[in-house]
Design a protein around this motif. Structure first.
Motif, short mmCIF file in Angstrom:
data_model
loop_
_atom_site.label_atom_id
_atom_site.label_comp_id
_atom_site.label_asym_id
_atom_site.label_seq_id
_atom_site.Cartn_x
_atom_site.Cartn_y
_atom_site.Cartn_z
N ASP A 160 0.82 -1.21 0.00
CA ASP A 160 0.00 0.00 0.00
C ASP A 160 0.86 1.26 0.00
O ASP A 160 0.34 2.37 0.06
CB ASP A 160 -0.92 0.00 1.22
CG ASP A 160 -0.13 -0.15 2.52
OD1 ASP A 160 1.12 -0.30 2.45
OD2 ASP A 160 -0.75 -0.12 3.59
N GLY A 161 2.18 1.07 -0.04
CA GLY A 161 3.05 2.24 -0.09
C GLY A 161 3.30 2.85 1.27
O GLY A 161 3.84 3.94 1.38
N ARG A 162 2.91 2.14 2.31
CA ARG A 162 3.13 2.67 3.66
C ARG A 162 4.20 1.83 4.36
O ARG A 162 4.42 0.68 4.02
CB ARG A 162 1.83 2.63 4.46
CG ARG A 162 0.83 3.62 3.93
CD ARG A 162 -0.48 3.59 4.67
NE ARG A 162 -1.37 4.61 4.08
CZ ARG A 162 -1.32 5.90 4.38
NH1 ARG A 162 -0.46 6.34 5.29
NH2 ARG A 162 -2.12 6.75 3.78
N SER A 193 3.11 7.07 5.14
CA SER A 193 3.28 6.88 3.70
C SER A 193 4.76 7.03 3.36
O SER A 193 5.52 7.58 4.16
CB SER A 193 2.48 7.93 2.94
OG SER A 193 3.06 9.20 3.13
N ARG A 194 5.13 6.56 2.19
CA ARG A 194 6.53 6.65 1.78
C ARG A 194 7.02 8.09 1.87
O ARG A 194 8.13 8.37 2.32
CB ARG A 194 6.69 6.22 0.31
CG ARG A 194 6.43 4.76 0.05
CD ARG A 194 6.58 4.46 -1.42
NE ARG A 194 5.55 5.07 -2.24
CZ ARG A 194 5.50 4.97 -3.56
NH1 ARG A 194 6.44 4.32 -4.22
NH2 ARG A 194 4.54 5.54 -4.25
#
Length: 893
Positions: free
Chosen positions: A300-302, A314-315
RNA sequence: GGGCCGUUAGCUCAGCGGUAGAGCGCCUGCUUUACACGCAGGAUGCCGGGGGUUCGAAUCCCUCACGGCCCACCA
């Protein structure tokens, strides 16, 4: 005999297009059967548009290009088969649907897989109807009965057959690899679905104990499992094998030496994050002792749980916080501005996250080798050929193809997992499911061979949309079944497409075709450019510079749109599109319309016998007739040769010039002499030439502008003796080199020059256009009949006689003769003298150029004889022109 | 870091070894009985720079510059 049709003064496309659209449809004009000589087939498949919306100008270009080729080949008597279809469009289509759902405040997860697919099928159906309707409207003479969809039943069979065969041959495998993960689309992508774009960022220098490492991605620091330095780097040699503390966490990680590291870049030390960087992943494979990769960013990009205090960020946020924390702890040594190319998703432009996961791959080496051989041997040719090199290079460096996608819209991977053997629960993440035992089958297997259980779960993923596209040239003809269609039409002749999908699609079709059919799916690939806006920018919704082809068709007519695109379709070149060019084409269509109108106006109400060229007594042909027949032959040959090498623009140009500059500007004007004269064989001869040349021109232009030519062909039919029901289904005249008449060409050339010289004189001396002139020629030898008659008509000459220059006359010097126009009282002689001096100046310049060439001893000695002779005759002509002009000028003063 | 394409008239582009072209735009005329979506006439070019090959180069080769694109795991 039908009553003669009266044509409107200007062409009105709407009713004509509606009429022929209907008639072509009724007649199934594009239909083809696999019968006759196989060598005379001409098959091609339409690159199937995605069912994501409506057609744009790029499609109009691609489709018209193909339609031109198809109609042209069909008119040469070939069995032309052009297969229509649409592509389900995988991620692209799913994204459209997700956007729709989002607007309704919903997600696909909330909706559920089946409901989502149901809705997408409905959308795809609507889209398909729109697209196919637009293709019809564009005039595409497709074989409608063969319409296919990449996700319909027959294509699903092909996909399964291909998957199974590749699996059995060991070319499909499931493996844990570093994949390109799109955080937004929630799926893995293949390498070529990642686009690289330069982004401004930073290079952060971070202290790891005694070492400083430089990175562009500090947020992955939490997943570091080593620091690597170059084995050649003496600065760090002593540190190799020691441990350094990972900032923020204090975890100790080893320092290793790896050849991948460039000592001269950054600090010369690299953080190694095998779970989030393909290079680092490779380093880990070379140094397994550093321990398993540590995944700290989730799908999920986290930041994942392993990220400790940063988990859940988050990234982007994680990066900010980590940099701030490093700075606070004095571990940030320096920050440099740095620009690098970051990978983004080709469908949604989000930054790609390299992620370690289990995916399905196609092993490409064995598939690419025959494709490489095909292009290197020339059995498969790209047009323009400059694409061959990058194409071959890509095949040479090919990497395995990740074909599984974690989306719903697509062909479900035909793989089943025994739930018991693999310990599968509804919560299982297949991306993390290692070493699964699988069964490849189209439908649920009955029982597990190891445990006998019957609880099978199908792989939740779908195949890359390009997997089914790769099979398209086979699957549309029924593969894997051995159909008559497949036997007759495969391989197809040509594929027309844009360079943006050369690797995604063209190369994969080649590989699959060679693998499963043993033969490349098409011998030629025509790679055209992109339609850009007027100023050369790519058309895009965000720039708001998108031109809607339908609006253009409404405004200017379909034929005008088609011709304007074709006139600019130089092989491989992008097209800057502006409405000006379409206006020009609209005018050209109108010119054709009016020339036919003119011919019809000059034909009797009814005829007993059609005006057929072959029936005309050759002795009735006069100079203009022989000339226009010769020029038509020339143009037709030029157009044919151009189409042969897929240079559609050159073909369009040849035909444009023939119709407008030769037929209309000269032949029609000259034919008027006989048409306005007495009834009799001469008039009938002129009518015959007009009708037959025009009729042939309609045939030549038909592939480019099908509607207007079909209409005019029908109007001319009572006179042309053409029996074909439809122009589309008629045969083009065979090339007739006997019509080539260099003598007529030379004689007309002299006449045209004389006419132009006189017209120019009239214009420059402001002679009233209506005034008919008395002209004295220095000699009439160069202008036998009927040229004198032509000259009188076209230059508005009243009387033409031979004689010396009368006093007080203006002079037009042409190769055929000098023409003296007595104009006492009409002209200003100082003005005439000035005009002649300008002419003389030009003539001298020309003479000087030719003289320079001829007087070069090397030229005389080394140039081919024909060139020397040509130059010599050019010089004497230029010489004479200078001579005559200066003599006339002398007489004036 | 490789590779490809482009640089020609004011604009958009052809031409790719033998005297520079088209369309649009511009200027001047024109109700010439097919077409003003037309007709006739006209102006406009160091064919990106430099070097080379050749009798001859916009055209072939090398090189530089400037655009654009593709491929590529330098953090």
């Amino acid at each position: 005999m039908e009553a003669k049709l009266a044509l409107e003064k200007a062409y009105d496309p709407k009713p004509v297009e509606a009429k022929w659209l209907e008639r072509w449809g009724k007649a199934a004009a594009g239909a083809s059967r696999p019968v006759g000589e196989r060598s005379k087939r001409f098959a091609l498949v339409l690159p199937p548009p995605n069912v994501t919306g409506a057609l744009h100008l790029g499609h109009a270009l691609n489709d018209t290009l193909q339609d031109v080729l198809v109609r042209w080949r069909r008119m040469r008597g070939e069995e032309a088969c052009w297969v229509p279809g649409t592509d389900h469009g995988g991620i692209a289509t799913q994204n459209v649907m997700e956007k729709q759902l989002k607007a309704e405040g919903m997600t696909r997860r909330q909706m559920g897989r089946e409901a989502f697919l149901e809705r997408t099928r409905g959308w795809a159906g609507d889209c398909k109807a729109t697209i196919l309707g637009q293709l019809r409207r564009l005039g595409c003479a497709l074989d409608w009965e063969r319409e296919a969809f990449t996700m319909d039943e027959p294509r699903a069979r092909a996909v399964f057959a291909a998957f199974k065969a590749l699996w059995e041959d060991g070319l499909i495998y499931r493996g844990e690899r570093m994949v390109n993960w799109c955080v937004r689309c929630g799926t893995a992508l293949s390498d070529i679905e990642v686009e690289h774009e330069p982004r401004r960022g930073c290079l952060w220098h971070i202290r790891y104990g005694t070492l400083v490492v430089a990175t562009t991605r500090p947020e992955t620091l939490l997943g570091d499992t080593a620091v690597a330095v170059s084995p050649e780097d003496s600065r760090y040699a002593a540190l190799v094998g020691r441990r350094v503390p990972l900032p923020l966490t204090g975890r100790e990680i080893p320092v290793i030496a790896d050849a991948h590291v460039d000592a001269s870049f950054g600090s010369g030390a690299v953080k190694v994050t095998p779970a989030h960087d393909p290079n680092d992943f490779e380093i880990w494979r070379r140094h397994p002792e550093i321990g398993a990769p540590l995944q700290v960013i989730g799908p999920d990009g986290r930041i994942a749980a392993a990220g400790g205090a940063y988990a859940g960020l988050s990234r982007e946020k994680a990066r900010e916080k980590i940099v701030a924390d490093l700075e606070a702890q004095g571990l940030l040594v320096k920050t440099e501005d740095y620009q690098n190319a970051v990978g983004v998703c080709y469908r949604c432009a989000q930054v790609i996250e390299p992620l370690l996961s289990w995916q399905w791959f196609v092993r490409m080496g064995e598939l690419a080798a025959p494709a490489l051989e095909a292009v290197e041997s020339g059995r498969f040719a790209l047009h323009p050929s400059s694409w061959a090199k990058p194409y071959a290079e890509w095949l040479r460096n090919i990497r395995d193809w990740c074909v599984s996608r974690q989306i719903w819209w697509g062909h479900r991977i035909p793989v089943w997992y025994c739930a018991a053997c693999n310990k599968i629960t509804p919560q299982t993440d297949f991306g993390q499911l290692a070493d699964a035992k699988v069964v490849v089958a189209q439908s649920r297997p009955a029982s597990c061979q190891s445990c006998g259980g019957a609880d099978f779960v199908q792989d939740p993923d779908v195949l890359d949309t390009w997997f089914s596209s790769a099979l398209w040239p086979m699957s549309v003809f029924g593969w894997p079944q051995k159909t008559a269609e497949l036997a007759f039409y495969y391989p197809t002749q040509v594929l027309v497409t844009g360079y943006e999908i050369l690797y995604l699609w063209v190369a994969r079709m080649q590989m699959m075709g060679l693998r499963f059919m043993g033969e490349a799916p098409f011998k030629d690939a025509v790679i055209h450019g992109i339609v850009r806006d007027k100023s050369g920018k790519k058309m895009s919704k965000s720039l708001g510079n998108v031109v809607d082809p339908l609006a253009m068709m409404d405004k200017y007519g379909t034929d005008a749109l088609r011709f304007s695109l074709m006139a600019q379709a130089h092989p491989g070149r992008d097209i800057p599109f502006s409405e000006d060019s379409i206006t020009g084409s609209r005018n050209f269509v109108n010119k054709l319309w009016n020339s036919t109108r003119f011919v019809l106006m000059n034909l009797p109400e009814s005829v007993e016998r059609p005006y057929v060229l072959e029936d005309l007594d050759a002795s009735r042909l006069e100079l203009a007739d022989r000339w226009i027949l010769s020029e038509q032959q020339r143009a037709s040959q030029a157009a044919g040769e151009a189409l042969e090498r897929y240079d559609v623009a050159a073909a369009a140009d040849a035909l444009y010039g023939f119709l407008w500059d030769e037929f209309c500007d000269w032949y029609v004007e000259l034919a008027k002499i006989r048409l306005q004269g007495a009834d009799g064989p001469d008039k009938e001869a002129a009518r015959t030439i007009l009708v037959s040349v025009l009729s042939r021109t309609l045939k030549l232009l038909h592939p480019f502008m099908p509607y207007v030519t079909e209409e005019l062909f029908a109007a001319l039919k009572p006179y042309s003796g053409e029996s074909a029901e439809l122009l589309l289904r008629s045969l083009a005249p065979r090339p007739d080199t006997a019509r080539r008449d260099p003598e007529a060409r030379a004689a007309m050339g002299r006449l045209m020059e004389a006419v132009t010289a006189l017209r120019s004189l009239r214009a420059q001396l402001n002679v009233p256009p209506g005034l008919r002139l008395r002209v004295v020629a220095s000699s009439l030898e160069g202008l036998p009949q009927p040229q004198r008659e032509y000259l009188r008509a076209l230059a508005r000459v009243d009387s033409l006689e031979e004689g010396p220059r009368p006093d007080k006359s203006a002079t037009a010097v042409a190769a055929a003769a000098s023409f003296f126009v007595p104009l006492e009282g009409v002209i200003d002689f100082a003005q005439e003298a000035a005009r002649l001096r300008r002419e003389l100046e030009k003539a001298r310049l020309e003479l000087a150029k030719i003289a320079q060439k001829v007087d070069n001893p090397g030229f005389r000695a080394r140039a081919p004889r024909s060139e020397v002779e040509l130059a010599l005759s050019q010089r004497s002509a230029a010489d004479e022109r200078v001579e005559r002009l200066s003599r006339t000028l002398a007489l004036l003063s």
